[in-house]
Design an enzyme around this catalytic site. Structure first.
Site, mmCIF file in Angstrom:
data_model
loop_
_atom_site.group_PDB
_atom_site.id
_atom_site.type_symbol
_atom_site.label_atom_id
_atom_site.label_comp_id
_atom_site.label_asym_id
_atom_site.label_seq_id
_atom_site.Cartn_x
_atom_site.Cartn_y
_atom_site.Cartn_z
ATOM 1 N N ASP A 99 0.744 -1.085 -0.226
ATOM 2 C CA ASP A 99 0.096 -0.020 -0.051
ATOM 3 C C ASP A 99 0.877 1.180 0.150
ATOM 4 O O ASP A 99 2.069 1.022 0.203
ATOM 5 C CB ASP A 99 -0.956 -0.256 1.177
ATOM 6 C CG ASP A 99 -1.725 1.249 1.592
ATOM 7 O OD1 ASP A 99 -2.155 1.592 0.551
ATOM 8 O OD2 ASP A 99 -1.582 1.661 2.521
ATOM 9 N N ASP A 139 -2.052 -1.063 5.674
ATOM 10 C CA ASP A 139 -2.490 -0.288 7.002
ATOM 11 C C ASP A 139 -3.816 -0.352 6.970
ATOM 12 O O ASP A 139 -4.562 -0.288 8.272
ATOM 13 C CB ASP A 139 -1.808 1.029 7.182
ATOM 14 C CG ASP A 139 -2.406 2.163 6.379
ATOM 15 O OD1 ASP A 139 -3.154 2.845 7.041
ATOM 16 O OD2 ASP A 139 -2.386 2.029 5.129
ATOM 17 N N ASP A 182 -0.309 5.029 1.100
ATOM 18 C CA ASP A 182 -0.624 6.085 2.204
ATOM 19 C C ASP A 182 -0.326 5.244 3.507
ATOM 20 O O ASP A 182 -1.071 4.347 3.690
ATOM 21 C CB ASP A 182 -1.992 6.590 2.176
ATOM 22 C CG ASP A 182 -2.123 7.553 0.927
ATOM 23 O OD1 ASP A 182 -1.211 8.288 0.562
ATOM 24 O OD2 ASP A 182 -3.206 7.478 0.176
ATOM 25 N N ASP A 201 -4.971 3.741 -3.046
ATOM 26 C CA ASP A 201 -6.027 4.459 -3.464
ATOM 27 C C ASP A 201 -5.764 6.024 -3.532
ATOM 28 O O ASP A 201 -6.601 6.881 -3.081
ATOM 29 C CB ASP A 201 -7.439 4.331 -2.461
ATOM 30 C CG ASP A 201 -8.715 4.767 -2.956
ATOM 31 O OD1 ASP A 201 -9.027 5.205 -3.969
ATOM 32 O OD2 ASP A 201 -9.634 4.649 -2.051
ATOM 33 N N ASP A 221 -3.454 12.437 0.534
ATOM 34 C CA ASP A 221 -4.565 13.301 0.137
ATOM 35 C C ASP A 221 -4.537 14.429 1.285
ATOM 36 O O ASP A 221 -5.075 15.630 0.834
ATOM 37 C CB ASP A 221 -5.830 12.411 0.290
ATOM 38 C CG ASP A 221 -6.013 11.664 -1.120
ATOM 39 O OD1 ASP A 221 -5.457 11.862 -2.041
ATOM 40 O OD2 ASP A 221 -6.549 10.752 -0.982
#
Length: 266
Positions: free
Chosen positions: A32, A203, A34, A123, A43
């Site tokens: 992942d 996470d 972030d 994402d 973001d």
């Protein structure tokens, strides 16, 4: 088990990068981005480029659970209206710190690159990920990056789209990481690349979804105290044995590196 920051023109669109591997690796390592590779939510980080480093209340009130991608489209439109340009976003992304121990883990993987195929499923967005990883010097580690397409339109506004559509009820409308991982493994199997084990480092709740599909040969590395970790613990309490993969929580990514070192010794 078998189974762009530099030299970009306007407009530009990033969605997936690839790099051929000289021979089939033994292991697939999934990251992942972030709060896993980086120590922040990117973001949230880009708000540092907004006037006063804050968003107005009328923008923040439009957030709806499960539709974060749409919310970020509105945030980026607002920032474009305020004159925030590509260079401003690029500077923020390049300066987001990596999580503790992540440089050491990446250096270990660089030294053992022939054994690991490494992909990133996030994402966040392609532009931000590429900016950060290029600045950190680790972009070339990744065979493929799956993230939301992003770029800059003729006005110079930063634009963001959804990655895909899916039918998973547990994931945000724009991305199901389980769908991405399942399709990737099937695609690689068709190319006659089959992995002995899959390692998943994440996470969030959207990392729990793909980790449920891992087998007893695989390893899930949830960041300690984050949603993915809590959800694996809850599943084990409610349905003992349902979560098949070995669970190795981490606070520093050096713990992931140490585990992988032990795997290579066997």
């Amino acid at each position: 088990m078998k189974r762009c920051c530099e030299g970009v023109g306007l407009p530009c669109l990033f969605k997936g990068v690839g790099m051929a591997s000289p021979r089939p690796p033994k292991y697939l390592l999934v990251f992942d981005f972030d709060e896993t590779i980086i120590n922040e939510n990117s973001d949230d980080s880009i708000v540092r480029a907004a006037p006063g480093q804050a968003l107005p209340e009328h923008i923040r009130q439009t957030f709806r659970e499960g539709f974060y991608n749409e919310y970020m489209q509105r945030v980026l439109a607002y920032m474009g209206d305020q004159g925030v340009k590509m260079g401003d976003f690029k500077t923020v992304y390049e300066n987001i710190p990596l999580s503790p121990g992540m440089p050491e883990l990446f250096q270990f993987l660089s030294k053992n690159h022939e054994l690991f195929e490494i992909i990133l499923i996030s994402d966040a967005n392609m532009f931000g990920i590429e900016c950060n990883l290029r600045a950190a010097g680790f972009y070339s580690l990744f065979r493929k990056i799956f993230s939301n397409p992003s770029g800059f339109d003729k006005r110079g506004y930063f634009t963001l789209g959804p990655y895909h559509s899916h039918k998973c009820l547990d994931c945000p409308a724009n991305m199901c990481k389980r769908k991405i991982l399942t399709e990737y493994l099937a695609e690689r199997a068709q190319e006659e690349v089959e992995f002995e084990r899959v390692f998943y480092v994440g996470d969030g709740a959207n990392d729990f979804c793909p980790s449920v599909t891992l087998t007893s040969a695989d390893v899930a590395f949830p960041r300690k105290g984050y949603p993915m970790h809590r959800m694996t613990q809850e599943m084990e309490k409610q349905q003992p044995g349902a979560f098949q993969a070995t669970v190795v929580p981490w606070e520093s990514a050096t713990e992931v590196a140490r585990y992988l070192q032990e795997v290579l010794k066997k």
